[in-house]
Design a protein around this motif. Structure first.
Motif, PDB file in Angstrom:
ATOM      1  N   GLU A  72       4.580  10.062  -8.994  1.00 43.43           N
ATOM      2  CA  GLU A  72       4.071  10.518 -10.289  1.00 43.43           C
ATOM      3  C   GLU A  72       3.593  11.957 -10.195  1.00 43.43           C
ATOM      4  OE1 GLU A  72       1.109   7.690 -11.231  1.00 43.43           O
ATOM      5  OE2 GLU A  72       2.522   6.144 -11.921  1.00 43.43           O
ATOM      6  N   GLN A  73       2.897  12.271  -9.078  1.00 46.70           N
ATOM      7  CA  GLN A  73       2.426  13.647  -8.895  1.00 46.70           C
ATOM      8  C   GLN A  73       3.611  14.609  -8.727  1.00 46.70           C
ATOM      9  OE1 GLN A  73      -0.195  13.396  -5.550  1.00 46.70           O
ATOM     10  NE2 GLN A  73      -1.915  12.514  -6.730  1.00 46.70           N
ATOM     11  N   LYS A  74       4.592  14.135  -7.948  1.00 51.07           N
ATOM     12  CA  LYS A  74       5.775  14.973  -7.716  1.00 51.07           C
ATOM     13  C   LYS A  74       6.543  15.197  -9.007  1.00 51.07           C
ATOM     14  CE  LYS A  74       9.979  15.232  -4.957  1.00 51.07           C
ATOM     15  NZ  LYS A  74      10.823  14.534  -3.963  1.00 51.07           N
ATOM     16  N   ARG A 121       0.833  -1.197   0.000  1.00 53.32           N
ATOM     17  CA  ARG A 121       0.000   0.000   0.000  1.00 53.32           C
ATOM     18  C   ARG A 121       0.879   1.262   0.000  1.00 53.32           C
ATOM     19  NH1 ARG A 121      -3.182  -3.243   3.479  1.00 53.32           N
ATOM     20  NH2 ARG A 121      -2.169  -2.354   5.314  1.00 53.32           N
ATOM     21  N   CYS A 135       2.290   1.769  -3.364  1.00 57.45           N
ATOM     22  CA  CYS A 135       1.277   2.360  -4.251  1.00 57.45           C
ATOM     23  C   CYS A 135       1.141   3.854  -3.991  1.00 57.45           C
ATOM     24  CB  CYS A 135      -0.062   1.634  -4.051  1.00 57.45           C
ATOM     25  SG  CYS A 135      -0.044  -0.080  -4.670  1.00 57.45           S
ATOM     26  N   ARG A 136       1.064   4.192  -2.708  1.00 58.09           N
ATOM     27  CA  ARG A 136       0.940   5.614  -2.378  1.00 58.09           C
ATOM     28  C   ARG A 136       2.177   6.390  -2.845  1.00 58.09           C
ATOM     29  NH1 ARG A 136      -1.103   3.416   2.469  1.00 58.09           N
ATOM     30  NH2 ARG A 136       0.923   3.759   3.488  1.00 58.09           N
ATOM     31  N   LYS A 176       5.363  15.114 -11.966  1.00 58.57           N
ATOM     32  CA  LYS A 176       4.603  16.037 -12.795  1.00 58.57           C
ATOM     33  C   LYS A 176       4.826  17.472 -12.345  1.00 58.57           C
ATOM     34  CE  LYS A 176      -0.099  16.969 -14.391  1.00 58.57           C
ATOM     35  NZ  LYS A 176      -1.526  16.578 -14.288  1.00 58.57           N
ATOM     36  N   LYS A 182       4.187   5.589  -5.289  1.00 58.76           N
ATOM     37  CA  LYS A 182       4.199   5.674  -6.743  1.00 58.76           C
ATOM     38  C   LYS A 182       3.306   6.807  -7.211  1.00 58.76           C
ATOM     39  CE  LYS A 182       3.374   2.938 -10.899  1.00 58.76           C
ATOM     40  NZ  LYS A 182       2.922   1.617 -11.430  1.00 58.76           N
ATOM     41  N   ILE A 183       2.110   6.855  -6.580  1.00 54.13           N
ATOM     42  CA  ILE A 183       1.188   7.930  -6.951  1.00 54.13           C
ATOM     43  C   ILE A 183       1.804   9.290  -6.610  1.00 54.13           C
ATOM     44  CG2 ILE A 183      -1.069   8.928  -6.440  1.00 54.13           C
ATOM     45  CD1 ILE A 183      -2.069   6.029  -5.939  1.00 54.13           C
ATOM     46  N   ALA A 184       2.394   9.358  -5.385  1.00 51.60           N
ATOM     47  CA  ALA A 184       3.010  10.629  -4.974  1.00 51.60           C
ATOM     48  C   ALA A 184       4.174  10.984  -5.877  1.00 51.60           C
ATOM     49  CB  ALA A 184       3.476  10.525  -3.525  1.00 51.60           C
TER      50      ALA A 184
END
Length: 372
Positions: free
Chosen positions: A69-71, A59, A62-63, A73, A65-67
């Motif tokens: 990707e957002q970072k 988990r 996953c968090r 970007k 990876k999402i962070a």
């Protein structure tokens, strides 16, 4: 019975030992079973924890990876923004740099012109102070490599060397003047004073040297005047001594020939001694004076003796003695008044003697004529 009792004890001891060993075995097996159960429980707990951890890690991944990707970007957007800002900043800085370079070039040209003007003026005036200022200004402005600045540096070195030579000459001249002030030589002091004036020595030292020169000149003038006065005095003394010597010679010659006036010779000797005459003439005069003094004393003694004899003869009223005493008195140059008085007394004595003789003659005649 004892053996049986002993055997029973041994059997009982063996049974107790076996029972104890069996009990220990059972206790050990129980402990081992409990340990296996505990280890199994721990293994299951660890397995549960590992499963939970893997689930949590998944988990978290996953968090993350999402962070990420957002970072990524956001970072890409920020990077693009920064790159745009950087390009703008670089363009602005380049423009500013070009402007500053232009201004710096203008300022450099102004500084070079200022330095060149200052150095040219200093070179024309040969002013060491202005040359130093121009060179320092060139170093401050960073234009020390200009040909005129290089030439100015060479000029500074030359002027400094000249100044050092002049200072050395001034120091030598000042030292020479100080030494000359202590020496009583006018020519040396005049030469040292001239050299000190030409080298620009200190005003106080020059004043001292001039004062000393005036003092020496005054002393030299006084010395020459004193020498001239001494020369005149010596000439006058020589003249006076010559006259005195001439008088001595004349008085001595007269004294040698005749019974001269002793006072004349005494005066001549005193005058000669007073003017410092020495030598043979003075000795001769003193010798002649001594003879005259001896002669005067001899005559004075003879005169006193003649006067005494004349006085005694007059007291005795002896005509013959008086006549003899008068002859001696005349030879001894007894005072003329005394001689004249003695002659008068002699004539009176002769008259009295003649009258007495005549009276005696008349008495004798009278006696002869009287018959009685």
């Amino acid at each position: 019975a004892k053996i049986r009792s002993k055997l029973e004890k041994e059997q009982r001891a063996r049974r107790e030992a076996l029972e104890a060993a069996e009990a220990a075995k059972r206790e050990r097996e129980r402990h081992e079973a409990e340990e296996r159960a505990r280890q199994l429980a721990e293994k299951r707990a660890r397995a549960d924890e590992e499963r939970k951890r893997r689930e949590e890690d998944y988990r978290a991944a996953c968090r993350a990876k999402i962070a990420a990707e957002q970072k990524a970007k956001k970072e890409a957007e920020a990077r693009a923004k920064r790159e745009a800002e950087e390009r703008a900043r670089l363009e602005a800085e380049e423009a500013k740099r070009r402007e500053e370079a232009r201004r710096e070039a203008e300022e450099q040209a102004k500084r070079e012109a200022e330095v060149t003007g200052t150095v040219e003026l200093a070179m024309q005036s040969s002013s060491l102070k202005l040359l130093h200022k121009g060179v320092e200004l060139a170093e401050l402005y960073g234009v020390a490599s200009l040909p005129i600045v290089v030439e100015a540096r060479a000029k500074v070195r030359q002027l400094e060397a000249d100044a050092m030579r002049h200072e050395a000459e001034r120091a030598r001249a000042a030292a020479a003047l100080k030494a000359a002030i202590e020496i009583d030589e006018i020519e040396l002091l005049e030469s040292a004073l001239g050299a000190a004036e030409r080298s620009g020595a200190g005003a106080e030292l020059l004043v001292q040297g001039k004062a000393r020169l005036e003092e020496l000149r005054a002393a030299e003038t006084a010395r020459r005047e004193a020498e001239e006065a001494e020369r005149i005095e010596a000439e006058e003394l020589a003249r006076v001594q010559g006259e005195a010597i001439a008088k001595l010679r004349a008085a001595t010659d007269i004294a040698a020939d005749i019974a001269a006036d002793i006072e004349t010779l005494e005066h001549a000797v005193a005058e000669a001694v007073g003017v410092g005459v020495v030598g043979h003439e003075l000795w001769m005069a003193r010798a002649a004076l001594g003879k005259l003094v001896e002669e005067r004393e001899r005559k004075a003694a003879a005169r006193r003796a003649a006067e005494a004899a004349l006085f005694s003869a007059l007291q005795a009223e002896d005509v013959a003695l008086v006549e003899a005493a008068l002859d001696d008195a005349e030879l001894a140059e007894v005072d003329e008044a005394d001689v004249s008085a003695a002659r008068q007394r002699l004539e009176a004595l002769k008259g009295e003697l003649l009258a007495l003789e005549q009276a005696e003659a008349r008495a004798a005649i009278d006696v002869a004529d009287d018959p009685e």
